[in-house]
Design a protein around this motif. Structure first.
Motif, PDB file in Angstrom:
ATOM      1  N   VAL A   1     -30.836  -8.441  23.177  1.00  0.00           N
ATOM      2  CA  VAL A   1     -30.691  -9.861  22.862  1.00  0.00           C
ATOM      3  C   VAL A   1     -31.580 -10.123  21.652  1.00  0.00           C
ATOM      4  N   ASP A   2     -30.985 -10.609  20.591  1.00  0.00           N
ATOM      5  CA  ASP A   2     -31.713 -10.843  19.334  1.00  0.00           C
ATOM      6  C   ASP A   2     -32.473  -9.583  18.892  1.00  0.00           C
ATOM      7  N   ASP A   3     -31.779  -8.435  18.962  1.00  0.00           N
ATOM      8  CA  ASP A   3     -32.327  -7.136  18.533  1.00  0.00           C
ATOM      9  C   ASP A   3     -33.550  -6.714  19.342  1.00  0.00           C
ATOM     10  N   ALA A   4     -33.685  -7.197  20.573  1.00  0.00           N
ATOM     11  CA  ALA A   4     -34.798  -6.809  21.446  1.00  0.00           C
ATOM     12  C   ALA A   4     -34.235  -6.405  22.808  1.00  0.00           C
ATOM     13  N   GLN A   5     -34.875  -5.410  23.415  1.00  0.00           N
ATOM     14  CA  GLN A   5     -34.427  -4.926  24.712  1.00  0.00           C
ATOM     15  C   GLN A   5     -35.653  -4.616  25.576  1.00  0.00           C
ATOM     16  N   THR A   6     -35.586  -4.975  26.858  1.00  0.00           N
ATOM     17  CA  THR A   6     -36.657  -4.683  27.811  1.00  0.00           C
ATOM     18  C   THR A   6     -36.157  -3.629  28.789  1.00  0.00           C
ATOM     19  N   TYR A   7     -36.983  -2.594  28.976  1.00  0.00           N
ATOM     20  CA  TYR A   7     -36.665  -1.520  29.919  1.00  0.00           C
ATOM     21  C   TYR A   7     -37.736  -1.466  30.997  1.00  0.00           C
ATOM     22  N   PRO A   8     -37.369  -1.675  32.266  1.00  0.00           N
ATOM     23  CA  PRO A   8     -38.345  -1.498  33.348  1.00  0.00           C
ATOM     24  C   PRO A   8     -38.464  -0.011  33.693  1.00  0.00           C
ATOM     25  N   PHE A   9     -39.659   0.422  34.058  1.00  0.00           N
ATOM     26  CA  PHE A   9     -39.872   1.800  34.522  1.00  0.00           C
ATOM     27  C   PHE A   9     -40.810   1.748  35.710  1.00  0.00           C
ATOM     28  N   SER A  10     -40.665   2.722  36.621  1.00  0.00           N
ATOM     29  CA  SER A  10     -41.502   2.706  37.825  1.00  0.00           C
ATOM     30  C   SER A  10     -42.747   3.555  37.683  1.00  0.00           C
ATOM     31  N   ALA A  11     -42.690   4.618  36.865  1.00  0.00           N
ATOM     32  CA  ALA A  11     -43.862   5.477  36.696  1.00  0.00           C
ATOM     33  C   ALA A  11     -43.845   6.105  35.300  1.00  0.00           C
ATOM     34  N   ALA A  12     -45.028   6.422  34.796  1.00  0.00           N
ATOM     35  CA  ALA A  12     -45.107   7.098  33.506  1.00  0.00           C
ATOM     36  C   ALA A  12     -44.297   8.381  33.580  1.00  0.00           C
ATOM     37  N   GLY A  13     -43.525   8.633  32.547  1.00  0.00           N
ATOM     38  CA  GLY A  13     -42.653   9.809  32.513  1.00  0.00           C
ATOM     39  C   GLY A  13     -41.193   9.479  32.764  1.00  0.00           C
ATOM     40  N   ASP A  14     -40.918   8.239  33.184  1.00  0.00           N
ATOM     41  CA  ASP A  14     -39.523   7.823  33.360  1.00  0.00           C
ATOM     42  C   ASP A  14     -38.828   7.775  32.000  1.00  0.00           C
ATOM     43  N   THR A  15     -37.529   8.058  32.018  1.00  0.00           N
ATOM     44  CA  THR A  15     -36.744   8.053  30.779  1.00  0.00           C
ATOM     45  C   THR A  15     -35.950   6.760  30.659  1.00  0.00           C
ATOM     46  N   ALA A  16     -35.937   6.214  29.468  1.00  0.00           N
ATOM     47  CA  ALA A  16     -35.138   5.026  29.167  1.00  0.00           C
ATOM     48  C   ALA A  16     -34.193   5.383  28.020  1.00  0.00           C
ATOM     49  N   PRO A  17     -32.883   5.297  28.252  1.00  0.00           N
ATOM     50  CA  PRO A  17     -31.952   5.646  27.180  1.00  0.00           C
ATOM     51  C   PRO A  17     -31.776   4.488  26.197  1.00  0.00           C
ATOM     52  N   LEU A  18     -32.025   4.751  24.946  1.00  0.00           N
ATOM     53  CA  LEU A  18     -31.703   3.771  23.908  1.00  0.00           C
ATOM     54  C   LEU A  18     -30.291   4.112  23.451  1.00  0.00           C
ATOM     55  N   ILE A  19     -29.341   3.225  23.746  1.00  0.00           N
ATOM     56  CA  ILE A  19     -27.935   3.480  23.435  1.00  0.00           C
ATOM     57  C   ILE A  19     -27.497   2.510  22.339  1.00  0.00           C
ATOM     58  N   PHE A  20     -27.117   3.089  21.214  1.00  0.00           N
ATOM     59  CA  PHE A  20     -26.712   2.304  20.051  1.00  0.00           C
ATOM     60  C   PHE A  20     -25.217   2.444  19.833  1.00  0.00           C
ATOM     61  N   GLN A  21     -24.595   1.366  19.383  1.00  0.00           N
ATOM     62  CA  GLN A  21     -23.181   1.386  19.028  1.00  0.00           C
ATOM     63  C   GLN A  21     -23.091   1.289  17.510  1.00  0.00           C
ATOM     64  N   VAL A  22     -22.468   2.283  16.900  1.00  0.00           N
ATOM     65  CA  VAL A  22     -22.332   2.340  15.449  1.00  0.00           C
ATOM     66  C   VAL A  22     -20.869   2.114  15.087  1.00  0.00           C
ATOM     67  N   ALA A  23     -20.628   1.226  14.150  1.00  0.00           N
ATOM     68  CA  ALA A  23     -19.256   0.938  13.712  1.00  0.00           C
ATOM     69  C   ALA A  23     -19.254   0.770  12.203  1.00  0.00           C
ATOM     70  N   GLY A  24     -18.066   0.828  11.625  1.00  0.00           N
ATOM     71  CA  GLY A  24     -17.956   0.632  10.191  1.00  0.00           C
ATOM     72  C   GLY A  24     -16.514   0.569   9.754  1.00  0.00           C
ATOM     73  N   SER A  25     -16.284   0.009   8.578  1.00  0.00           N
ATOM     74  CA  SER A  25     -14.928  -0.084   8.060  1.00  0.00           C
ATOM     75  C   SER A  25     -14.502   1.213   7.389  1.00  0.00           C
ATOM     76  N   GLY A  26     -15.452   2.093   7.116  1.00  0.00           N
ATOM     77  CA  GLY A  26     -15.158   3.388   6.519  1.00  0.00           C
ATOM     78  C   GLY A  26     -15.644   4.488   7.429  1.00  0.00           C
ATOM     79  N   PRO A  27     -15.756   5.681   6.879  1.00  0.00           N
ATOM     80  CA  PRO A  27     -16.240   6.788   7.705  1.00  0.00           C
ATOM     81  C   PRO A  27     -17.678   6.580   8.156  1.00  0.00           C
ATOM     82  N   ILE A  28     -17.961   6.997   9.378  1.00  0.00           N
ATOM     83  CA  ILE A  28     -19.302   6.886   9.956  1.00  0.00           C
ATOM     84  C   ILE A  28     -19.948   8.267   9.885  1.00  0.00           C
TER      85      ILE A  28
END
Length: 156
Positions: A59-86
């Motif tokens: 939301v507004d280029d910001a994201q909150t990820y909750p984690f339960s313990a140090a070492g947990d993984t949080a996936p940053l998932i980006f969507q890339v689009a374009g009118s030409g080749p990506i």
């Protein structure tokens, strides 16, 4: 007998004839090369700048990820689009994230940059490991485009 040719200002020969000569054709051709080159280059430049990068769930280029313990993984998932080749891959860097997060071991590191392929559907996944609660920016680079997203890790 002598033939005299007169010229008029702005014209050549009698009567101001301004037809095509070999010299004029060469001069016109030389001037048109940069114009044609610029016209051909412009669509490529505009197509490359038409790449968009979005962080899924942000939301507004910001994201909150909750984690339960140090070492947990949080996936940053980006969507890339374009009118030409990506481009085939994207890179990202964690800024001032020391002690808060690091890149997951599955990510290919090139110095401070993490790199991952962009799927055919435009998905770029760069997982991070939560070390502590905190906030930091992530700079994502795809081709000539760079976007900044703010990541907040909160302990649940």
């Amino acid at each position: 007998m002598t033939t005299q040719i007169t010229t008029t200002p702005g014209g050549e020969g009698m009567g101001g004839d301004r037809g095509w000569t070999r010299r004029r054709t060469l001069v016109a051709g030389a001037w048109s090369v940069p114009v044609i080159a610029a016209a051909v280059a412009l669509p490529q430049a505009s197509a490359s700048a038409a790449i968009t990068i979005d962080l899924l769930g942000a939301v507004d280029d910001a994201q909150t990820y909750p984690f339960s313990a140090a070492g947990d993984t949080a996936p940053l998932i980006f969507q890339v689009a374009g009118s030409g080749p990506i481009p085939a891959d994207g890179t990202a860097e964690l800024v001032n994230a020391g002690g808060i997060a690091s890149w997951d071991e599955s990510v290919l590191l090139q110095g401070a940059l993490a790199s991952a392929p962009i799927d055919t559907d435009g998905t770029l996944i760069l997982p991070i490991v939560a070390l502590a609660a905190g906030t930091f920016p992530v700079l994502v680079h795809v081709g000539p485009v760079t976007r900044t997203f703010v990541i907040t890790l909160v302990q649940a």
